[in-house]
Design a protein around this motif. Structure first.
Motif, PDB file in Angstrom:
ATOM      1  N   TRP A 113       0.808  -1.227   0.000  1.00 52.92           N
ATOM      2  CA  TRP A 113       0.000   0.000   0.000  1.00 52.92           C
ATOM      3  C   TRP A 113       0.840   1.276   0.000  1.00 52.92           C
ATOM      4  O   TRP A 113       0.393   2.322  -0.480  1.00 52.92           O
ATOM      5  N   GLN A 114       2.069   1.216   0.494  1.00 53.21           N
ATOM      6  CA  GLN A 114       2.953   2.378   0.472  1.00 53.21           C
ATOM      7  C   GLN A 114       3.892   2.355  -0.734  1.00 53.21           C
ATOM      8  O   GLN A 114       4.748   3.235  -0.855  1.00 53.21           O
ATOM      9  N   GLY A 115       3.729   1.363  -1.595  1.00 54.22           N
ATOM     10  CA  GLY A 115       4.587   1.222  -2.767  1.00 54.22           C
ATOM     11  C   GLY A 115       5.700   0.220  -2.511  1.00 54.22           C
ATOM     12  O   GLY A 115       6.191   0.089  -1.382  1.00 54.22           O
ATOM     13  N   PRO A 116       6.109  -0.513  -3.545  1.00 52.53           N
ATOM     14  CA  PRO A 116       7.121  -1.564  -3.370  1.00 52.53           C
ATOM     15  C   PRO A 116       8.453  -1.036  -2.853  1.00 52.53           C
ATOM     16  O   PRO A 116       9.137  -1.713  -2.083  1.00 52.53           O
ATOM     17  N   ALA A 117       8.848   0.171  -3.260  1.00 50.38           N
ATOM     18  CA  ALA A 117      10.145   0.704  -2.830  1.00 50.38           C
ATOM     19  C   ALA A 117      10.204   0.857  -1.319  1.00 50.38           C
ATOM     20  O   ALA A 117      11.256   0.615  -0.700  1.00 50.38           O
ATOM     21  N   LYS A 118       9.095   1.244  -0.710  1.00 49.10           N
ATOM     22  CA  LYS A 118       9.053   1.433   0.743  1.00 49.10           C
ATOM     23  C   LYS A 118       9.277   0.114   1.472  1.00 49.10           C
ATOM     24  O   LYS A 118      10.074   0.035   2.420  1.00 49.10           O
ATOM     25  N   LEU A 119       8.598  -0.935   1.017  1.00 49.53           N
ATOM     26  CA  LEU A 119       8.763  -2.238   1.659  1.00 49.53           C
ATOM     27  C   LEU A 119      10.146  -2.802   1.394  1.00 49.53           C
ATOM     28  O   LEU A 119      10.796  -3.341   2.303  1.00 49.53           O
ATOM     29  N   GLU A 120      10.629  -2.675   0.174  1.00 47.85           N
ATOM     30  CA  GLU A 120      11.962  -3.190  -0.160  1.00 47.85           C
ATOM     31  C   GLU A 120      13.036  -2.495   0.669  1.00 47.85           C
ATOM     32  O   GLU A 120      14.007  -3.128   1.111  1.00 47.85           O
ATOM     33  N   ALA A 121      12.882  -1.188   0.910  1.00 48.56           N
ATOM     34  CA  ALA A 121      13.858  -0.451   1.733  1.00 48.56           C
ATOM     35  C   ALA A 121      13.818  -0.932   3.179  1.00 48.56           C
ATOM     36  O   ALA A 121      14.864  -1.086   3.825  1.00 48.56           O
ATOM     37  N   ALA A 122      12.610  -1.186   3.680  1.00 51.20           N
ATOM     38  CA  ALA A 122      12.482  -1.674   5.060  1.00 51.20           C
ATOM     39  C   ALA A 122      13.142  -3.034   5.214  1.00 51.20           C
ATOM     40  O   ALA A 122      13.793  -3.311   6.237  1.00 51.20           O
ATOM     41  N   ILE A 123      13.013  -3.887   4.206  1.00 52.69           N
ATOM     42  CA  ILE A 123      13.642  -5.210   4.238  1.00 52.69           C
ATOM     43  C   ILE A 123      15.161  -5.074   4.198  1.00 52.69           C
ATOM     44  O   ILE A 123      15.884  -5.724   4.966  1.00 52.69           O
ATOM     45  N   ALA A 124      15.650  -4.214   3.316  1.00 58.03           N
ATOM     46  CA  ALA A 124      17.101  -4.005   3.202  1.00 58.03           C
ATOM     47  C   ALA A 124      17.685  -3.465   4.499  1.00 58.03           C
ATOM     48  O   ALA A 124      18.785  -3.863   4.915  1.00 58.03           O
ATOM     49  N   ASP A 125      16.957  -2.577   5.148  1.00 58.92           N
ATOM     50  CA  ASP A 125      17.437  -1.972   6.394  1.00 58.92           C
ATOM     51  C   ASP A 125      17.417  -2.945   7.562  1.00 58.92           C
ATOM     52  O   ASP A 125      18.003  -2.677   8.610  1.00 58.92           O
ATOM     53  N   ASN A 126      16.744  -4.077   7.380  1.00 58.74           N
ATOM     54  CA  ASN A 126      16.642  -5.069   8.466  1.00 58.74           C
ATOM     55  C   ASN A 126      17.355  -6.366   8.089  1.00 58.74           C
ATOM     56  O   ASN A 126      16.944  -7.447   8.485  1.00 58.74           O
TER      57      ASN A 126
END
Length: 248
Positions: A113-126
């Motif tokens: 819902w916030q766009g794929p880039a937002k989720l992908e960044a959260a995954i990368a940061d974790n």
């Protein structure tokens, strides 16, 4: 006898179905909760989305299950929807519980819902994992404090590759015999892609007046819906929690 294979959503394992499984078994059916690779008691196992599809297919074949109702909750609707077409005539029905559904060539992140880039960044940061949910994220979902504590306490980091790899479908989903369970506290209407599928003759919509994790908040009602989806109306009637449903 129906064989239910139950797959919980992101961060969760087989344990999430602990309040549902006994009700299905008491009704005389098989119930097989499944932990996907990389989660819960299978932490440390490398996993992409197709790993999770194979987990489900392998479980059905390992146990030589027939008359299978595959149940996918939240994220797991994506691998469950793919597994459904791969188990052939073993499949009786699919039940999607407030879940995403697969689209060929698209990932879970594609529809975030916030766009794929937002989720992908959260995954990368974790470190390549989607961080477990918090108690605050459970607010407004019909959970007691005890249920929230149990849900959050059992959650484990979710392998990021399972969320970013694309689904692979050989056939349109509208050909599957399916029930979609919409949990109204998580939004009053199904997502647009699900709404389209519900216009077909093979899909049925059932609504629950609860939040996104009904296996915790309304396990008896959810078990009743699963029994009804399997065609066991008599045993479903023994579970007296109210349920609203309509065919489309």
């Amino acid at each position: 006898m129906t064989e239910f294979v139950l797959v919980a959503g992101a961060w969760l394992g087989a344990w999430a179905w602990d309040d549902v499984v006994p009700r299905l078994r008491a009704a005389g059916h098989g119930a097989h909760p499944l932990t996907l690779s990389g989660l819960a008691d299978k932490q440390g196992v490398a996993a992409g989305q197709q790993t999770h599809v194979r987990d489900i297919v392998d479980e059905v074949e390992r146990l030589d299950l027939r008359d299978v109702v595959l149940v996918g909750h939240s994220y797991s609707g994506i691998p469950v929807g793919q597994a459904a077409e791969r188990i052939g005539d073993r499949l009786a029905r699919v039940v999607f519980v407030d879940s995403d559904v697969p689209a060929d060539g698209e990932s879970f992140a594609s529809g975030w819902w916030q766009g794929p880039a937002k989720l992908e960044a959260a995954i990368a940061d974790n470190g390549g994992f989607w961080a477990p949910l918090t108690a605050a994220e459970c607010d407004g979902q019909g959970l007691t404090d005890e249920q929230t504590t149990r849900l959050v306490g059992g959650a484990t980091p979710h392998p990021g590759a399972t969320l970013t790899e694309p689904a692979v479908l050989a056939r349109p989903l509208d050909g599957l015999p399916a029930t979609y369970v919409k949990c109204l506290l998580d939004g009053p209407e199904p997502a647009d892609d699900v709404a389209v599928l519900l216009t077909g003759e093979n899909w049925r919509l059932v609504e629950m007046d609860t939040g996104h994790w009904p296996m915790f908040s309304r396990p008896a009602e959810l078990a009743r819906i699963l029994l009804e989806a399997a065609g066991d109306q008599r045993r479903a009637a023994d579970l007296t929690a109210p349920v609203r449903g309509r065919a489309r």
